[in-house]
Design an enzyme around this catalytic site. Sequence first.
Site, PDB file in Angstrom:
ATOM      1  CE  LYS A  24     -14.706 -35.872  20.560  1.00  0.00           C
ATOM      2  NZ  LYS A  24     -13.279 -36.177  20.786  1.00  0.00           N
ATOM      3  CE1 TYR A  38     -19.399  -7.356  39.708  1.00  0.00           C
ATOM      4  CE2 TYR A  38     -19.793  -8.596  37.679  1.00  0.00           C
ATOM      5  CZ  TYR A  38     -20.134  -8.288  38.984  1.00  0.00           C
ATOM      6  OH  TYR A  38     -21.201  -8.916  39.575  1.00  0.00           O
TER       7      TYR A  38
END
Length: 377
Positions: free
Chosen positions: A51, A272
């Site tokens: 999956k 940042y």
Amino acid sequence: MDQCYANNRDLGQASLAEAGAVLTIDLSAVRDNYRQLKSRLGSARCAGVVKADSYGLGAARVARVLIEEGCDTFFVAHAGEGLALRAEIGRGPAVYVLNGTQPGAELEATAAGLTTVANSLEQLEAWRAAARAVGRKLPVALQVDSGMSRLGMMPSEVETLAADASLLDGLDVVLVMSHLACADEPENPANAAQKQAFDQLRAMLPAAPASLANSSGIFLGADYHYDLARPGAALYGINPTPGHANPMRAVVRLDAKVIQTRTLDKNIGIGYGHTFRTTGPLRAATISLGYADGWHRRAAAGAYFNGVRLPFIGRVSMDSIIIDISTLPEGALKAGDLVELIGSNQTVDDVAGHAGTIGYEVLTGLGHRFHRIYEGG
């Protein structure tokens, strides 16, 4: 040339020259992991859970390798995944849809030879309707909720089903299954409680092969193996025995390219928010990997070059990370060189630990901007 370029775009595959990072997937390790898991199961069969595109590593390629090892049963989460897998591997292997077939998708699923996992009486009725529509008996897996409270028929639904055999008209029960919630904690009493509940619930249903063990469940011992085990994570190198040495081979390596290097003076803000400031001269490199590639902002794990750890400094950005390269000889690292993010120095589980998550999330979150290399197929 143009056609090849377009096909690469369709597949989400970047060329080595244009990509910012390289994801290497060792299919021989997948093969060896499957062999090891299978060897632990005795007479029980070993399926492959593919999956989420084999946890992001490529379901078609992984499934082909497992088929070569004798695997004839696969599990996906959604019917769409099953349809894509069926197109790649042909009609031979069984493909089970763990979440059940969504309303309206039943006939397409039956046409592709998918087997739904009925998690409720409602899903079971929809599959019965599909059997009536196609005019033939359809295989079905019944999932019972043995204590995880996620998917599966509740005990009251199992009792209803046991009392009315007509609810299975047109269907052939080929598997009764459930899922362990705490298999990676061998001492957790929930495992024995779920096994007991599973035995009680399946005794009420038609006789059919049984399946309970996931990757970690295989390591709980033979009592949990039943007829079919469903490993996923362990196939891809994630440790199924947390707290102990990983018995599986590593499957994934992730390397990012250096974009540029620079020398910084004292008291320079980096990234940042300037969450990091230099306390003295420092040499830094910016690498081409970020949270858009699935690298968690909290995973301040560092990178490696020739076995030397290069700490992250500042925040992880969308497309880049800054690393401290001061411990390397000057000029040792230059633009275009690769640094290791996942590999022999730092495993998927290590990265997950730094991010406060699990290896499953790290693998399935890896993006599609990488150049992918498959080895050992």
